[in-house]
Design an enzyme around this catalytic site. Structure first.
Site, PDB file in Angstrom:
ATOM      1  N   ASP A   1       0.824  -1.216   0.000  1.00 43.64           N
ATOM      2  CA  ASP A   1       0.000   0.000   0.000  1.00 43.64           C
ATOM      3  C   ASP A   1       0.852   1.259   0.000  1.00 43.64           C
ATOM      4  O   ASP A   1       2.049   1.228   0.294  1.00 43.64           O
ATOM      5  CB  ASP A   1      -0.934   0.023   1.217  1.00 43.64           C
ATOM      6  CG  ASP A   1      -0.180   0.063   2.537  1.00 43.64           C
ATOM      7  OD1 ASP A   1       0.856  -0.617   2.657  1.00 43.64           O
ATOM      8  OD2 ASP A   1      -0.613   0.790   3.452  1.00 43.64           O
TER       9      ASP A   1
ATOM     10  N   GLU B   1       0.228  -1.393   5.493  1.00 44.41           N
ATOM     11  CA  GLU B   1       1.288  -1.060   6.453  1.00 44.41           C
ATOM     12  C   GLU B   1       1.143   0.371   6.936  1.00 44.41           C
ATOM     13  O   GLU B   1       1.413   0.691   8.079  1.00 44.41           O
ATOM     14  CB  GLU B   1       2.670  -1.255   5.797  1.00 44.41           C
ATOM     15  CG  GLU B   1       3.843  -1.164   6.757  1.00 44.41           C
ATOM     16  CD  GLU B   1       4.396   0.247   6.967  1.00 44.41           C
ATOM     17  OE1 GLU B   1       5.205   0.435   7.876  1.00 44.41           O
ATOM     18  OE2 GLU B   1       4.014   1.177   6.204  1.00 44.41           O
TER      19      GLU B   1
HETATM   20 ZN   LIG Z   1       6.780   2.366   3.924  1.00 42.17          ZN
END
Ligand SMILES: [Zn+2]
Length: 380
Positions: free
Chosen positions: A79, A140
């Site tokens: 992401d 993340e």
């Molecule tokens: Zn990163």
């Protein structure tokens, strides 16, 4: 052994695939196909639904090598932060930027590109290399969510690298654990003009607690911050409600818990300090505290296999890699709680999470060489 053109082309392709957090389905599909083409056994855990992203789950891919040793782990996240839709990369001499209207997304597509290039180099060695296990995580950037739901039963290695740091001369080996907290202070309201002494101001209670409490820089390894405060609607009433949000970080797990306990003690003392009688009735403030461990600390020894091999590989390429402490958290923190020792190598990304984000190409290529040599020197 790396092919710079192939690595750059692949990076440029990856950044043009939209993948803001919770919308990683497109890049997920591309990566699964790519990993299969490269000869990996690909497993997708079923975590996506648990946190409402549109991708099926984290990707765990294994490229078998020679021998029966543990695989070396390489990990990056799929992401990006916002604004990351419609990225138009611009290659300018020795760097790649966005067109200025979006982030570039080198965080962490540069890490993904290096991992894919490493697999390509290994494939050319026709099995004459250690086994590698690739982990591509989701979300993340939103509290390290994907790594929290990763299916760790499928992870066979313990040593490896995360590629999600900026400077290619730095290797993060320590990072703090973090608690988030919410505090609600309920005072007692009263008319501010007529009888303020009949109320208990939530602000007074907070002030008392804060005077007792260590916060800001608590000690060398621990910090505590109240970042959000809200409350009050009118000026002519004693302030009865305040809410606060904050966080505690510490490199030391015991100190992290100690600070949370210390804060609770201070709020409890402040509660007691304002007990009083009004019109024959006892009134007192009430304080509610919610705490949530966001992630634990990462603490990898300088003598661990991954750190030693990476520093040695960097030296071959003229880099005196510094093992450093980072104030933030990443997948490595969460994975460390599951026994994985994954230092985080810089890959040449600068100014990430901003429209000025760019990738330094010499640093990017060098990081790729360091990763390939680190993997090849691993003996499981
Ligand atoms: Zn990163």
């Amino acid at each position: 052994m790396i092919n710079e053109k192939r690595l750059l082309d692949n990076f440029l392709k990856l950044v043009q695939i939209d993948s803001e957090s919770f919308n990683e389905a497109k890049i997920h599909k591309v990566l699964v196909e790519e990993l299969k083409k490269l000869g990996c056994i690909v497993y997708v855990d079923k975590s996506g639904k648990k946190f409402n992203t549109n991708a099926a789950g984290n990707i765990i891919a294994t490229l078998k090598g020679k021998g029966k040793g543990k695989p070396f782990i390489l990990s990056a996240h799929m992401d990006t932060v916002c604004p990351g839709v419609g990225v138009k990369p611009c290659v300018k001499k020795d760097r790649v930027t966005s067109d200025g209207t979006t982030i570039l997304g080198a965080d962490d597509k540069a890490g993904i590109a290096i991992i894919l290039e490493t697999l390509r180099v290994l494939k050319e060695l026709k099995g004459n290399h250690p086994s590698v296990q690739v982990i591509f995580t989701l979300c993340e950037e939103v509290c390290i969510t994907g790594a929290k739901y990763l299916d760790y039963s499928k992870i066979k290695g313990t040593d490896g690298l995360i590629l999600d740091n900026e400077s290619s001369e730095e290797l993060i080996i320590r990072g703090p654990g973090k608690y988030n907290f919410n505090v609600a202070i309920h005072g007692v309201t009263a008319h501010a003009g007529v009888c303020p002494e009949k109320g208990i101001s939530a602000l007074d209670v907070l002030s008392k607690a804060m005077r007792l409490m260590k916060h800001g820089r608590v000690d060398k390894e621990t910090v505590c911050n109240f970042g959000v405060i809200s409350g009050g609607r009118i000026t002519n009433a004693v302030l009865s409600e305040l809410t606060l949000k904050g966080e505690v970080r510490s490199l030391n797990a015991k100190k992290l818990e100690k600070q949370i306990k210390h804060m609770k003690d201070c709020f409890a003392k402040a509660e007691k300090a304002f007990v009083k009688k009004v019109d024959g009735k006892t009134i007192q403030p009430k304080i509610e505290i919610e705490t949530e461990l966001s992630y634990g600390a990462q603490n990898i020894s300088k003598t661990s296999t991954s750190v030693k091999l990476t520093i040695a590989a960097a030296r071959k390429h003229g880099v005196n890699l510094k093992a450093i402490v980072c104030g933030g958290g990443c997948d490595a923190n969460v994975m460390a709680q599951h026994g994985l020792a994954l230092p985080n190598l810089g890959i040449g990304v600068e100014k990430c999470h901003s429209l000025d984000e760019y990738l330094s190409l010499p640093d990017f290529y060098r990081a790729a060489r360091i990763v390939v040599d680190t993997v090849l020197s691993y003996r499981g």
